[in-house]
Design a protein around this motif. Structure first.
Motif, PDB file in Angstrom:
ATOM      1  N   PHE A   7       1.314  -1.384  -0.003  1.00 29.30           N
ATOM      2  CA  PHE A   7      -0.136  -0.066  -0.311  1.00 29.30           C
ATOM      3  C   PHE A   7       0.841   1.009  -0.436  1.00 29.30           C
ATOM      4  CE2 PHE A   7      -1.882   3.976   1.908  1.00 29.30           C
ATOM      5  CZ  PHE A   7      -2.919   4.040   0.714  1.00 29.30           C
ATOM      6  N   TYR A   8       0.542   2.528  -0.903  1.00 28.26           N
ATOM      7  CA  TYR A   8       1.199   3.808  -0.847  1.00 28.26           C
ATOM      8  C   TYR A   8       0.196   4.377  -1.101  1.00 28.26           C
ATOM      9  CZ  TYR A   8       5.233   0.879  -2.229  1.00 28.26           C
ATOM     10  OH  TYR A   8       6.345   0.559  -1.811  1.00 28.26           O
ATOM     11  N   ASP A   9       0.242   5.609  -0.664  1.00 25.50           N
ATOM     12  CA  ASP A   9      -0.276   6.819  -0.996  1.00 25.50           C
ATOM     13  C   ASP A   9      -0.841   6.917  -1.840  1.00 25.50           C
ATOM     14  OD1 ASP A   9      -0.554   7.432   2.015  1.00 25.50           O
ATOM     15  OD2 ASP A   9       0.814   8.436   2.243  1.00 25.50           O
ATOM     16  N   ILE A  11       0.384   6.155  -6.437  1.00 29.54           N
ATOM     17  CA  ILE A  11       0.895   5.307  -7.780  1.00 29.54           C
ATOM     18  C   ILE A  11       1.257   6.714  -8.549  1.00 29.54           C
ATOM     19  CG2 ILE A  11       0.897   3.173  -8.611  1.00 29.54           C
ATOM     20  CD1 ILE A  11      -1.189   1.406  -6.564  1.00 29.54           C
ATOM     21  N   ARG A  31       3.499  12.380   1.116  1.00 32.10           N
ATOM     22  CA  ARG A  31       2.985  11.210   0.871  1.00 32.10           C
ATOM     23  C   ARG A  31       4.146  10.082   0.460  1.00 32.10           C
ATOM     24  NH1 ARG A  31      -2.670  10.805   1.232  1.00 32.10           N
ATOM     25  NH2 ARG A  31      -2.733  10.147  -0.977  1.00 32.10           N
ATOM     26  N   ARG A 144     -10.137   2.897  -3.009  1.00 30.96           N
ATOM     27  CA  ARG A 144      -8.944   2.373  -3.108  1.00 30.96           C
ATOM     28  C   ARG A 144      -8.238   2.224  -5.466  1.00 30.96           C
ATOM     29  NH1 ARG A 144      -7.531   3.813   1.284  1.00 30.96           N
ATOM     30  NH2 ARG A 144      -6.813   3.072   3.107  1.00 30.96           N
ATOM     31  N   SER A 156      -3.468   1.780  -4.081  1.00 32.25           N
ATOM     32  CA  SER A 156      -3.233   2.746  -3.246  1.00 32.25           C
ATOM     33  C   SER A 156      -4.511   4.491  -3.318  1.00 32.25           C
ATOM     34  CB  SER A 156      -2.570   4.065  -3.655  1.00 32.25           C
ATOM     35  OG  SER A 156      -2.273   3.908  -5.495  1.00 32.25           O
ATOM     36  N   SER A 157      -4.246   4.568  -2.502  1.00 29.53           N
ATOM     37  CA  SER A 157      -5.469   6.258  -2.294  1.00 29.53           C
ATOM     38  C   SER A 157      -5.910   7.252  -3.507  1.00 29.53           C
ATOM     39  CB  SER A 157      -5.737   6.957  -1.471  1.00 29.53           C
ATOM     40  OG  SER A 157      -4.699   7.587  -0.445  1.00 29.53           O
TER      41      SER A 157
END
Ligand code: FDA
Length: 398
Positions: A7-9, A11, A31, A144, A156-157
């Motif tokens: 998971f990343y904030d 991509i 971020r 997501r 990511s979000s």
């Protein structure tokens, strides 16, 4: 989150001009960012830009220098991140700028140095990399995004699509971003090669072929195009038609779905009557050869049957000559295609994108930046400036 996905904030898809600036800005805001690209190295198109010299931007960037269905769309991003901001970035990275004609600004250390500075800035801000990675399915569940790659999966979000356009596919350029836009319910305008050599047919092809390899300064007027002025630059005859900076620039300005019709002035700023009168005892072709490349002078004379001494010309012939030399009509038969195009005309329809943030108006958290959008700049650093500006803007919000 899908099983085993990282998971990343944010991509960022595409480690090109726009993606690198965007990723660095997102990471600078704290971020957690990953950049995914199928190329093993970032910035491949930037590396070959400007023939390796990289025309980084232009001193005279204005909205009117961009082709976009909405002529106002570029204004916000260009004012948030104008050329001076990229020049400041270069100065901060000890990169020197050299100015050429038409306000074109090049990096004196070359294109590779620009990519190194962008990559280093992103890395120092804490950007993670997933290079050499084939991108498969991209989906959204809840709020997501999930990016399935051959060897990894990312969630990511926010998702930034900075995968450019299909121009110059020999270095891995694709239409991935346009396909994704459609998957997410957005429109994509007709994709066409831009900043591209034009092909000739019939008599004009014979004319160009005979003159292949000759280059000269010209002035081009494009029929029905809204431009700040005529195009003053060099034209190169090729064995298939015409190329050179003046032609590449003019190639952007056709009517929707049609190639541009050009009027070429082979002798801008020169008074033809004066030349003919002052060389009145000379053969016409020799008189013309004092101001035009000799082969072009010869070809024009052969094509139009202009014989004899310059001083013996009838007024009517002089007028016809002036028309052919100052307003040569060129009706292209086609272009050299995406393989020879420096830009993509058309792209993700800007009706679906906020001009202030580059976020999709349809899918919150989804951003598009750079060439993937329906924004094409003129020759001379305008496209990279758009990539920097739009990438920066998305980097403030993603
Ligand atoms: P860019 O193409 O830079 O980056 C897109 C990234 O997405 C690439 O790293 C690519 O590998 C990746 N990608 C694409 N498809 C993918 C997929 N399916 N899976 C994974 N990754 C994928 N402009 C200018 O202003 N001055 C100049 O001097 C020049 N010179 C020039 C020369 C030549 C030969 C060309 C072809 C183009 C130029 N340009 C230029 C145009 C300029 O290079 C271009 O507009 C910008 O690089 C666009 O920046 P983007 O970040 O949008 O795309």
């Amino acid at each position: 989150m899908l099983k085993d996905s990282k998971f990343y904030d944010v991509i960022v898809l595409g480690a090109g001009a726009s993606g690198l600036v965007c990723a660095a800005e997102c990471a600078r805001r704290g971020r957690r960012v990953v950049v995914v690209d199928h190329a093993a190295e970032p910035g491949r198109k930037v590396r070959i830009s400007g023939g390796g010299r990289c025309n980084v931007t232009n001193r005279r960037v204005q909205a009117v220098d961009y082709v976009c269905a909405n002529p106002h769309f570029v204004k916000s991003a260009l004012s948030q991140y104008p050329p001076e901001r990229f020049l400041a970035f270069m100065a901060g990275n000890r990169l020197d700028v050299q100015e050429a004609d038409h306000g074109r600004l090049f990096c004196m250390q070359g294109a590779a140095a620009v990519v190194d500075a962008l990559r280093e800035t992103a890395a120092q801000s804490g950007v993670h990399w997933s290079l050499g990675e084939e991108i498969g399915e991209v989906i959204r569940t809840g709020d997501r995004f999930h990016v399935h790659c051959r060897s990894s999966m990312f969630s990511s979000s926010s998702l930034v699509v900075a995968t450019g356009g299909p121009a110059w596919p020999q270095i891995g350029a694709t239409d991935l971003g346009h396909r994704l836009a459609r998957v997410f319910g957005m429109k994509v305008t007709d994709l066409r090669p831009g900043l591209v050599p034009l092909r000739a047919s019939g008599e004009q092809l014979t004319f160009c072929r005979e003159l292949s390899g000759i280059s000269l300064p010209v002035r081009i007027r494009v029929q029905h195009a809204v431009l700040p002025g005529d195009i003053d630059d060099a034209l190169l005859f090729t064995h298939r038609g015409m190329s050179g900076p003046a032609i590449l620039d003019a190639s952007l300005f056709g009517q929707p779905g049609r190639l541009p019709v050009l009027e070429i002035d082979f002798l801008p700023e020169v008074d033809l009557d004066n030349i003919l009168q002052s060389a009145s005892r000379r053969e016409i072709r020799n008189a013309l050869a004092t101001v035009l490349p000799a082969r072009l002078a010869e070809m024009l004379c052969v094509m139009h049957g202009w014989n004899g001494q310059a001083g013996n010309l009838f007024q009517k012939t002089r007028m016809a000559m002036s028309h052919q030399i100052h307003s040569f009509p060129f009706i292209p038969a086609g272009t050299e295609g995406f393989a020879k195009a420096e830009a993509t005309l058309g792209g993700v329809d800007t009706e679906f994108i906020s001009s202030k943030t580059m976020e999709s108006k349809v899918i919150p958290g989804l951003y598009f930046t750079g060439e993937v959008l329906d924004v094409t700049g003129r020759l001379g650093g305008y496209n990279l400036q758009w990539a920097w500006s739009s990438g920066f803007v998305a980097g403030q919000w993603a």
